[in-house]
Design an enzyme around this catalytic site. Structure first.
Site, PDB file in Angstrom:
ATOM      1  N   HIS A 275      -3.509   7.493   2.144  1.00  0.00           N
ATOM      2  CA  HIS A 275      -3.844   6.165   1.636  1.00  0.00           C
ATOM      3  C   HIS A 275      -5.274   5.841   2.070  1.00  0.00           C
ATOM      4  O   HIS A 275      -5.668   6.085   3.210  1.00  0.00           O
ATOM      5  CB  HIS A 275      -2.867   5.138   2.206  1.00  0.00           C
ATOM      6  CG  HIS A 275      -3.247   3.727   1.900  1.00  0.00           C
ATOM      7  ND1 HIS A 275      -3.601   3.322   0.629  1.00  0.00           N
ATOM      8  CD2 HIS A 275      -3.339   2.629   2.687  1.00  0.00           C
ATOM      9  CE1 HIS A 275      -3.888   2.031   0.662  1.00  0.00           C
ATOM     10  NE2 HIS A 275      -3.747   1.587   1.899  1.00  0.00           N
TER      11      HIS A 275
ATOM     12  N   CYS B  29       0.822  -1.225   0.000  1.00  0.00           N
ATOM     13  CA  CYS B  29       0.000   0.000   0.000  1.00  0.00           C
ATOM     14  C   CYS B  29       0.854   1.273   0.000  1.00  0.00           C
ATOM     15  O   CYS B  29       0.384   2.332  -0.404  1.00  0.00           O
ATOM     16  CB  CYS B  29      -0.943   0.020   1.199  1.00  0.00           C
ATOM     17  SG  CYS B  29      -2.117  -1.349   1.166  1.00  0.00           S
TER      18      CYS B  29
ATOM     19  N   ASN C  63      -9.928  -0.108  -0.768  1.00  0.00           N
ATOM     20  CA  ASN C  63      -8.475  -0.002  -0.657  1.00  0.00           C
ATOM     21  C   ASN C  63      -7.851  -0.566  -1.940  1.00  0.00           C
ATOM     22  O   ASN C  63      -7.904  -1.767  -2.185  1.00  0.00           O
ATOM     23  CB  ASN C  63      -7.996  -0.784   0.570  1.00  0.00           C
ATOM     24  CG  ASN C  63      -6.489  -0.691   0.780  1.00  0.00           C
ATOM     25  OD1 ASN C  63      -5.760  -0.217  -0.082  1.00  0.00           O
ATOM     26  ND2 ASN C  63      -6.045  -1.151   1.927  1.00  0.00           N
TER      27      ASN C  63
HETATM   28  N1  ACO Z   1     -18.936  -8.548   7.712  1.00  0.00           N
HETATM   29  C1  ACO Z   1     -19.499  -8.803   8.905  1.00  0.00           C
HETATM   30  N2  ACO Z   1     -18.791  -9.126  10.000  1.00  0.00           N
HETATM   31  C2  ACO Z   1     -17.459  -9.171   9.886  1.00  0.00           C
HETATM   32  C3  ACO Z   1     -16.791  -8.923   8.667  1.00  0.00           C
HETATM   33  C4  ACO Z   1     -17.600  -8.599   7.550  1.00  0.00           C
HETATM   34  N3  ACO Z   1     -17.083  -8.333   6.332  1.00  0.00           N
HETATM   35  N4  ACO Z   1     -15.473  -9.050   8.855  1.00  0.00           N
HETATM   36  C5  ACO Z   1     -15.286  -9.355  10.145  1.00  0.00           C
HETATM   37  N5  ACO Z   1     -16.478  -9.447  10.765  1.00  0.00           N
HETATM   38  C6  ACO Z   1     -16.749  -9.773  12.170  1.00  0.00           C
HETATM   39  C7  ACO Z   1     -15.608 -10.541  12.807  1.00  0.00           C
HETATM   40  O1  ACO Z   1     -15.702 -11.912  12.490  1.00  0.00           O
HETATM   41  C8  ACO Z   1     -15.856 -10.271  14.275  1.00  0.00           C
HETATM   42  O2  ACO Z   1     -16.866 -11.104  14.732  1.00  0.00           O
HETATM   43  P1  ACO Z   1     -16.793 -11.754  16.193  1.00  0.00           P
HETATM   44  O3  ACO Z   1     -16.790 -10.578  17.125  1.00  0.00           O
HETATM   45  O4  ACO Z   1     -18.019 -12.583  16.235  1.00  0.00           O
HETATM   46  O5  ACO Z   1     -15.503 -12.529  16.217  1.00  0.00           O
HETATM   47  C9  ACO Z   1     -16.380  -8.825  14.268  1.00  0.00           C
HETATM   48  O6  ACO Z   1     -16.827  -8.563  12.928  1.00  0.00           O
HETATM   49  C10 ACO Z   1     -15.359  -7.796  14.652  1.00  0.00           C
HETATM   50  O7  ACO Z   1     -14.173  -8.051  13.930  1.00  0.00           O
HETATM   51  P2  ACO Z   1     -12.892  -7.135  14.099  1.00  0.00           P
HETATM   52  O8  ACO Z   1     -11.810  -7.665  13.207  1.00  0.00           O
HETATM   53  O9  ACO Z   1     -12.570  -6.922  15.524  1.00  0.00           O
HETATM   54  O10 ACO Z   1     -13.465  -5.773  13.499  1.00  0.00           O
HETATM   55  P3  ACO Z   1     -12.788  -4.371  13.463  1.00  0.00           P
HETATM   56  O11 ACO Z   1     -13.631  -3.369  14.100  1.00  0.00           O
HETATM   57  O12 ACO Z   1     -11.344  -4.426  13.880  1.00  0.00           O
HETATM   58  O13 ACO Z   1     -12.828  -4.055  11.902  1.00  0.00           O
HETATM   59  C11 ACO Z   1     -11.333  -4.080  10.038  1.00  0.00           C
HETATM   60  C12 ACO Z   1     -12.154  -4.902  10.992  1.00  0.00           C
HETATM   61  C13 ACO Z   1     -12.268  -3.217   9.208  1.00  0.00           C
HETATM   62  C14 ACO Z   1     -10.550  -4.998   9.112  1.00  0.00           C
HETATM   63  C15 ACO Z   1     -10.374  -3.172  10.841  1.00  0.00           C
HETATM   64  O14 ACO Z   1      -9.654  -3.919  11.770  1.00  0.00           O
HETATM   65  C16 ACO Z   1      -9.411  -2.461   9.942  1.00  0.00           C
HETATM   66  O15 ACO Z   1      -9.778  -1.626   9.164  1.00  0.00           O
HETATM   67  N6  ACO Z   1      -8.116  -2.734  10.086  1.00  0.00           N
HETATM   68  C17 ACO Z   1      -7.136  -2.138   9.261  1.00  0.00           C
HETATM   69  C18 ACO Z   1      -6.924  -3.013   8.120  1.00  0.00           C
HETATM   70  C19 ACO Z   1      -6.613  -2.284   6.875  1.00  0.00           C
HETATM   71  O16 ACO Z   1      -7.053  -1.204   6.613  1.00  0.00           O
HETATM   72  N7  ACO Z   1      -5.816  -2.953   6.073  1.00  0.00           N
HETATM   73  C20 ACO Z   1      -5.499  -2.465   4.808  1.00  0.00           C
HETATM   74  C21 ACO Z   1      -4.092  -2.578   4.518  1.00  0.00           C
HETATM   75  S1  ACO Z   1      -3.110  -1.767   5.686  1.00  0.00           S
HETATM   76  C22 ACO Z   1      -3.416  -0.243   5.411  1.00  0.00           C
HETATM   77  O17 ACO Z   1      -3.655   0.039   4.283  1.00  0.00           O
HETATM   78  C23 ACO Z   1      -3.380   0.717   6.539  1.00  0.00           C
END
Ligand code: ACO
Length: 306
Positions: free
Chosen positions: A233, A96, A263
């Site tokens: 980003h 990224c 993304n």
């Molecule tokens: N739809 C519905 N539920 C979902 C989904 C989905 N697509 N994906 C995950 N869940 C569920 C999980 O299974 C979990 O369920 P549980 O509580 O029963 O176990 C619940 O949602 C919460 O999951 P978390 O992973 O804790 O959710 P979080 O609030 O952290 O959001 C996310 C997840 C959006 C991926 C977040 O962590 C994030 O944005 N992280 C950064 C990742 C990123 O941006 N990466 C890109 C590359 S790096 C960069 O560019 C910065």
């Protein structure tokens, strides 16, 4: 592809995706499209907007983690598609952060007198790396490409100069398993799929992004208040807003396109730049802050005058 369309693919909802990420839709490359074809299209638009031809370019740097082939570099394929048989072209891989790395590299080639005009492209087809059964990753990414042209010009060494005023790159490989692809020619001999510990990435993102931005402000002698546009980003709206708040950058100066593109990795910053230039927000002379963070981890920031 809209969030609602994902409701038929994995167990998810439009509401969950919008609330956690800000993403409403993303583009998926057609079967006849590749990273090279998307990159070529962006390159042609950038050249047209600069009033230049491929014959004016002496270097192409393509930021991508989704090359058409393991080798040769997709940049060389784009060079050929543009009808260029002079100069040089290479790929740059920093996931990224790729566009920030590529732009910094291009700037150094110009400063070193090795190139006069550099085409810098960010192009990705992340849809081809996704595990379409993994709801925690497949809803987050999209395909796309963006490009800019950098041209050598004399400056006076002040922040009123045009071009890149400061750049800061970072990486730390101890974070590899937090965001990676579980395949490769030298290990599994396959392409593999994207794997991510989303919460872990989120935890590190804001601190790393704001640190490297503060470093670039210090290098250039610029304050957050001085910037006209923050073009981050586009991974997650919450990461963008928390970073802007921590830095004291006003909401109305932040360019957000994650809602429409998802993304797109190395394509996300040039795509966001392109949207803000085309809608008239970014104007000649504006002071712009770019940043990105991604797999590796790699991260970096650039301050530039448009
Ligand atoms: N739809 C519905 N539920 C979902 C989904 C989905 N697509 N994906 C995950 N869940 C569920 C999980 O299974 C979990 O369920 P549980 O509580 O029963 O176990 C619940 O949602 C919460 O999951 P978390 O992973 O804790 O959710 P979080 O609030 O952290 O959001 C996310 C997840 C959006 C991926 C977040 O962590 C994030 O944005 N992280 C950064 C990742 C990123 O941006 N990466 C890109 C590359 S790096 C960069 O560019 C910065």
């Amino acid at each position: 592809m809209t969030n609602s369309e994902f409701e038929h693919v994995v167990d998810t909802t439009d509401e969950w995706i919008v609330q956690r990420t800000g993403i409403r839709q993303r583009y998926i490359a057609g079967e006849d499209e590749t990273t090279a074809s998307l990159g070529e299209a962006a390159a042609r638009k950038a050249l047209a907007s600069a009033g230049l031809d491929p014959s004016d370019i002496d270097l192409i740097v393509l930021a991508t983690s989704t090359p058409n082939n393991t080798f040769p570099a997709t940049a060389v394929e784009i060079q050929n598609r543009l009808g260029m048989h002079h100069g040089a072209a290479f790929d740059m891989q920093a996931v990224c952060s790729g566009f920030i790395y590529a732009l910094t590299t291009a700037d150094l080639y110009i400063r070193g007198g090795v190139a006069q005009r550099v085409l810098v492209i960010g192009a990705e087809t992340f849809s081809r790396l996704l595990d379409w059964e993994d709801r925690t990753t497949c809803v987050l990414f999209g395909d796309g490409a963006g490009a800019v042209v950098l041209e050598a010009a004399e400056g006076v060494g002040l922040t009123s100069d045009t071009g890149i005023l400061a750049a800061k790159l970072r990486s730390d490989g101890c974070h590899k398993t937090k965001l990676y692809v579980d395949g490769g020619p030298s290990t599994t001999k396959t392409v593999g799929h994207l794997r991510m510990q989303g919460r872990e990435v989120f935890k590190h993102a804001v601190g790393m992004i704001t640190d490297v931005i503060e470093d670039s402000f210090a290098i250039a002698g610029i304050k957050p208040d001085d910037i006209d546009w923050f073009v981050p980003h586009q991974a997650n709206r919450r990461i963008i807003e928390a970073s802007a708040k921590k830095l004291g950058i006003a909401e109305e100066k932040v360019v957000i396109t994650v809602d429409r593109h998802g993304n797109t990795s190395a394509a996300s910053v040039p795509l966001a730049l392109s949207v803000a230039v085309e809608d008239g927000r970014i104007k000649k002379g504006d002071l712009i802050l770019l940043e990105a963070m991604g797999g590796g981890f790699t991260w970096g920031a650039i301050l530039l005058r448009w």
